[in-house]
Write an enzyme that holds these catalytic residues in place. Structure first.
Site, PDB file in Angstrom:
ATOM      1  N   ARG A 115       0.560  -1.103  -0.023  1.00  0.00           N
ATOM      2  CA  ARG A 115      -0.002   0.043   0.056  1.00  0.00           C
ATOM      3  C   ARG A 115       0.932   1.312   0.189  1.00  0.00           C
ATOM      4  O   ARG A 115       0.275   2.341   0.334  1.00  0.00           O
ATOM      5  CB  ARG A 115      -0.822  -0.144   1.168  1.00  0.00           C
ATOM      6  CG  ARG A 115      -2.059  -1.003   1.131  1.00  0.00           C
ATOM      7  CD  ARG A 115      -3.343  -0.434   1.605  1.00  0.00           C
ATOM      8  NE  ARG A 115      -4.411  -1.556   1.297  1.00  0.00           N
ATOM      9  CZ  ARG A 115      -4.536  -2.713   2.212  1.00  0.00           C
ATOM     10  NH1 ARG A 115      -4.002  -3.088   2.950  1.00  0.00           N
ATOM     11  NH2 ARG A 115      -5.395  -3.627   1.429  1.00  0.00           N
ATOM     12  N   LYS A 137       4.187  11.710 -11.186  1.00  0.00           N
ATOM     13  CA  LYS A 137       3.185  11.036 -12.051  1.00  0.00           C
ATOM     14  C   LYS A 137       3.935   9.786 -12.191  1.00  0.00           C
ATOM     15  O   LYS A 137       5.103   9.588 -12.622  1.00  0.00           O
ATOM     16  CB  LYS A 137       3.121  11.599 -13.423  1.00  0.00           C
ATOM     17  CG  LYS A 137       1.965  12.637 -13.302  1.00  0.00           C
ATOM     18  CD  LYS A 137       1.725  13.080 -14.938  1.00  0.00           C
ATOM     19  CE  LYS A 137       0.724  14.098 -14.902  1.00  0.00           C
ATOM     20  NZ  LYS A 137       0.519  14.574 -16.308  1.00  0.00           N
ATOM     21  N   GLU A 179      11.263  18.627 -24.021  1.00  0.00           N
ATOM     22  CA  GLU A 179      10.560  18.720 -22.697  1.00  0.00           C
ATOM     23  C   GLU A 179      10.784  20.229 -22.221  1.00  0.00           C
ATOM     24  O   GLU A 179      10.181  21.099 -21.501  1.00  0.00           O
ATOM     25  CB  GLU A 179      10.590  17.697 -21.666  1.00  0.00           C
ATOM     26  CG  GLU A 179      10.349  16.519 -21.996  1.00  0.00           C
ATOM     27  CD  GLU A 179       8.680  16.360 -22.025  1.00  0.00           C
ATOM     28  OE1 GLU A 179       7.837  16.966 -21.667  1.00  0.00           O
ATOM     29  OE2 GLU A 179       8.305  14.839 -22.249  1.00  0.00           O
ATOM     30  N   LYS A 218       8.357  23.745 -13.301  1.00  0.00           N
ATOM     31  CA  LYS A 218       7.557  22.509 -13.088  1.00  0.00           C
ATOM     32  C   LYS A 218       7.085  22.453 -11.593  1.00  0.00           C
ATOM     33  O   LYS A 218       5.917  22.056 -11.361  1.00  0.00           O
ATOM     34  CB  LYS A 218       8.162  21.215 -13.741  1.00  0.00           C
ATOM     35  CG  LYS A 218       7.039  20.016 -13.427  1.00  0.00           C
ATOM     36  CD  LYS A 218       7.458  19.001 -14.387  1.00  0.00           C
ATOM     37  CE  LYS A 218       6.421  17.797 -13.841  1.00  0.00           C
ATOM     38  NZ  LYS A 218       6.719  16.590 -14.671  1.00  0.00           N
ATOM     39  N   GLU A 228      -3.522  17.743 -11.542  1.00  0.00           N
ATOM     40  CA  GLU A 228      -3.835  18.067 -13.116  1.00  0.00           C
ATOM     41  C   GLU A 228      -5.256  18.400 -13.254  1.00  0.00           C
ATOM     42  O   GLU A 228      -5.976  17.832 -14.155  1.00  0.00           O
ATOM     43  CB  GLU A 228      -3.267  17.024 -13.924  1.00  0.00           C
ATOM     44  CG  GLU A 228      -3.107  17.404 -15.281  1.00  0.00           C
ATOM     45  CD  GLU A 228      -2.774  16.459 -16.394  1.00  0.00           C
ATOM     46  OE1 GLU A 228      -1.600  15.728 -16.108  1.00  0.00           O
ATOM     47  OE2 GLU A 228      -3.495  16.175 -17.319  1.00  0.00           O
ATOM     48  N   ARG A 232      -1.725  22.290 -14.621  1.00  0.00           N
ATOM     49  CA  ARG A 232      -0.577  21.221 -14.837  1.00  0.00           C
ATOM     50  C   ARG A 232      -0.928  20.475 -16.137  1.00  0.00           C
ATOM     51  O   ARG A 232       0.130  20.203 -16.906  1.00  0.00           O
ATOM     52  CB  ARG A 232      -0.673  20.174 -13.596  1.00  0.00           C
ATOM     53  CG  ARG A 232       0.509  19.013 -13.887  1.00  0.00           C
ATOM     54  CD  ARG A 232       0.655  18.058 -12.924  1.00  0.00           C
ATOM     55  NE  ARG A 232       1.682  17.209 -13.033  1.00  0.00           N
ATOM     56  CZ  ARG A 232       2.290  16.558 -12.347  1.00  0.00           C
ATOM     57  NH1 ARG A 232       1.927  16.663 -10.937  1.00  0.00           N
ATOM     58  NH2 ARG A 232       3.353  15.645 -12.602  1.00  0.00           N
ATOM     59  N   ASN A 236       1.164  19.008 -20.756  1.00  0.00           N
ATOM     60  CA  ASN A 236       0.814  17.922 -21.791  1.00  0.00           C
ATOM     61  C   ASN A 236       0.848  18.666 -23.233  1.00  0.00           C
ATOM     62  O   ASN A 236       0.412  17.736 -24.098  1.00  0.00           O
ATOM     63  CB  ASN A 236      -0.598  17.336 -21.486  1.00  0.00           C
ATOM     64  CG  ASN A 236      -0.545  16.507 -20.200  1.00  0.00           C
ATOM     65  OD1 ASN A 236       0.267  15.870 -19.813  1.00  0.00           O
ATOM     66  ND2 ASN A 236      -1.790  16.847 -19.501  1.00  0.00           N
ATOM     67  N   HIS A 239       1.843  16.428 -25.921  1.00  0.00           N
ATOM     68  CA  HIS A 239       1.729  14.797 -25.743  1.00  0.00           C
ATOM     69  C   HIS A 239       0.374  14.276 -25.957  1.00  0.00           C
ATOM     70  O   HIS A 239       0.463  13.118 -26.340  1.00  0.00           O
ATOM     71  CB  HIS A 239       1.483  14.814 -23.970  1.00  0.00           C
ATOM     72  CG  HIS A 239       3.074  15.025 -23.478  1.00  0.00           C
ATOM     73  ND1 HIS A 239       3.788  16.239 -23.655  1.00  0.00           N
ATOM     74  CD2 HIS A 239       3.805  14.461 -22.924  1.00  0.00           C
ATOM     75  CE1 HIS A 239       4.666  16.237 -22.849  1.00  0.00           C
ATOM     76  NE2 HIS A 239       4.796  15.101 -22.620  1.00  0.00           N
ATOM     77  N   HIS A 243       1.633  11.022 -27.950  1.00  0.00           N
ATOM     78  CA  HIS A 243       1.497   9.671 -27.400  1.00  0.00           C
ATOM     79  C   HIS A 243       1.007   8.934 -28.478  1.00  0.00           C
ATOM     80  O   HIS A 243       1.320   7.446 -28.311  1.00  0.00           O
ATOM     81  CB  HIS A 243       0.285   9.865 -26.060  1.00  0.00           C
ATOM     82  CG  HIS A 243       0.947  10.308 -24.631  1.00  0.00           C
ATOM     83  ND1 HIS A 243       0.208  10.506 -23.731  1.00  0.00           N
ATOM     84  CD2 HIS A 243       2.502  10.539 -24.456  1.00  0.00           C
ATOM     85  CE1 HIS A 243       1.116  11.004 -22.666  1.00  0.00           C
ATOM     86  NE2 HIS A 243       2.394  10.864 -23.119  1.00  0.00           N
ATOM     87  N   HIS A 256      10.343   9.213 -26.697  1.00  0.00           N
ATOM     88  CA  HIS A 256       9.197   9.924 -26.231  1.00  0.00           C
ATOM     89  C   HIS A 256       9.363  11.398 -26.631  1.00  0.00           C
ATOM     90  O   HIS A 256       8.314  12.136 -27.102  1.00  0.00           O
ATOM     91  CB  HIS A 256       9.100   9.787 -24.871  1.00  0.00           C
ATOM     92  CG  HIS A 256       7.952  10.541 -23.886  1.00  0.00           C
ATOM     93  ND1 HIS A 256       6.551  10.636 -24.220  1.00  0.00           N
ATOM     94  CD2 HIS A 256       8.149  11.591 -23.185  1.00  0.00           C
ATOM     95  CE1 HIS A 256       6.039  11.490 -23.469  1.00  0.00           C
ATOM     96  NE2 HIS A 256       6.814  12.210 -22.883  1.00  0.00           N
TER      97      HIS A 256
END
Ligand code: GLY
Length: 349
Positions: A115, A137, A179, A218, A228, A232, A236, A239, A243, A256
């Site tokens: 957990r 993330k 990035e 960031k 997000e 935030r 993206n 992205h 993606h 990426h």
């Protein structure tokens, strides 16, 4: 010059230490056992540097295959098995030592093992130093898309040592720069102007500044919006298209950061068509990407198929498509359901 940048979320505050690994040993000593998750390449090159910093006698190493195509649930199971075999308990620590794939997966494994146990990130690629290792993330890909399984789970600390970049292949270094350009376009016009006038390949000092500035931007964004819900989402930019480009290349054709670069150019096309970005600014962004040999063009072979895949993006809500697009350089907007014909035009350019 070492620098410390802080992230404060609802549940915790942690430091991103830029410059060296100072403090890693003291923090690690408070844990019963340490599992270092890395890949064979980074392990062969740099594990001794990490081991020589740590006093703990209870250190175990788990190597997973290198590459985005291995960022999946089987690798998570493998990390968890290692944690069980070495009897990690809730006072144990996972150290993510590698690029974005390693930090995303180690963080995810840490978030679900018993957990949730603590993890620290030591990113070794430019992309993970400026983006992936910062902000919590975590997750993996599956056949439906990228990063669709995962958690928000913040590390206890991040240690960024730019010496690791000395062994990074040129192509991966360039991919990481996308990035940096991404965050500048969306959040800091002065930083973008500065980037146009320097060369991050030639100057370590400028590179160090670019890393610090990207991380500071960031950190500020994540501190304001960890999960997000608002600002935030700007991270993206590039992205949503990127993606899908990555997925269609089976996570192996493009890196990426390269897919993000091409995705940014598609988003720019949309911004230009919507009158939010001047054509000359779109060209400036492409030229900055090209300066580092980041691909800027991608021919979508099946526009309808690409369009339908957009609905799997995590930003899409109730079948509404959402895109991050630049609102001039230095600002961004999140738009919902742009006219379909404009979207197709932007995708086909
Ligand atoms: N890589 C985008 C984010 O951390 O939100």
């Amino acid at each position: 010059m070492p620098e410390v940048i802080q992230i404060s979320t609802n549940n915790q505050t942690y430091n991103i230490n830029i410059g060296n690994l100072y403090g890693l040993n003291a923090l690690s000593n408070s844990y019963s056992k340490i599992l270092i998750v890395t890949n064979p390449h980074i392990c062969a090159l740099h594990i001794n540097k990490i081991l020589s910093c740590l006093d703990s006698k209870n250190i175990f190493i788990c190597t997973i295959k290198d590459g985005e195509q291995y960022k999946n649930l089987s690798s998570i199971e493998y990390i968890l098995e290692n944690a069980f075999i070495h009897k990690l308990d809730r006072k144990s620590l996972i150290i993510a030592f590698g690029g974005g794939v390693i930090s995303d997966m180690s963080g995810f494994a840490a978030s679900i093992y018993q957990r949730g146990i603590d993890f620290i990130s030591i990113p070794t690629t430019l992309l993970s130093q400026v983006d992936a290792s910062v902000g919590g993330k975590t997750g993996v890909n599956n056949s439906f898309g990228k990063n669709l399984i995962g958690t928000f789970y913040q590390p206890k600390a991040v240690y960024i040592d730019t010496d690791f970049l000395d062994t990074l292949p040129k192509r991966e270094f360039s991919a990481g720069i996308s990035e940096i350009i991404k965050i500048a376009v969306c959040f800091d016009r002065d930083f973008f102007d500065w980037l146009e006038n320097v060369n991050l390949v030639d100057s370590k000092k400028d590179l160090q500044y670019a890393i610090c500035r990207s991380v500071a931007l960031k950190a500020d964004i994540v501190s304001k919006d960890e999960k997000e819900n608002s600002i935030r989402a700007g991270l993206n930019y590039g992205h949503t298209f990127g993606h899908i480009i990555e997925l269609l290349g089976n996570y192996s054709l493009y890196l990426h950061g390269e897919s993000v670069g091409m995705g940014m150019c598609k988003a720019n096309n949309l911004a230009v068509l919507l009158g939010m970005l001047e054509c000359k600014d779109s060209i400036r962004i492409s030229n900055l990407l090209k300066k580092y040999h980041i691909p800027t063009e991608y021919k979508i072979s099946d526009l309808d198929d690409f369009y339908h895949r957009l609905f799997l993006d995590k930003k899409s809500q109730n079948s509404n498509l959402r895109f991050v697009i630049p609102n001039g350089i230095g600002d961004m907007k999140i738009i919902t359901n742009p006219p379909k014909e404009l979207l197709f035009e932007a995708m086909s350019r």
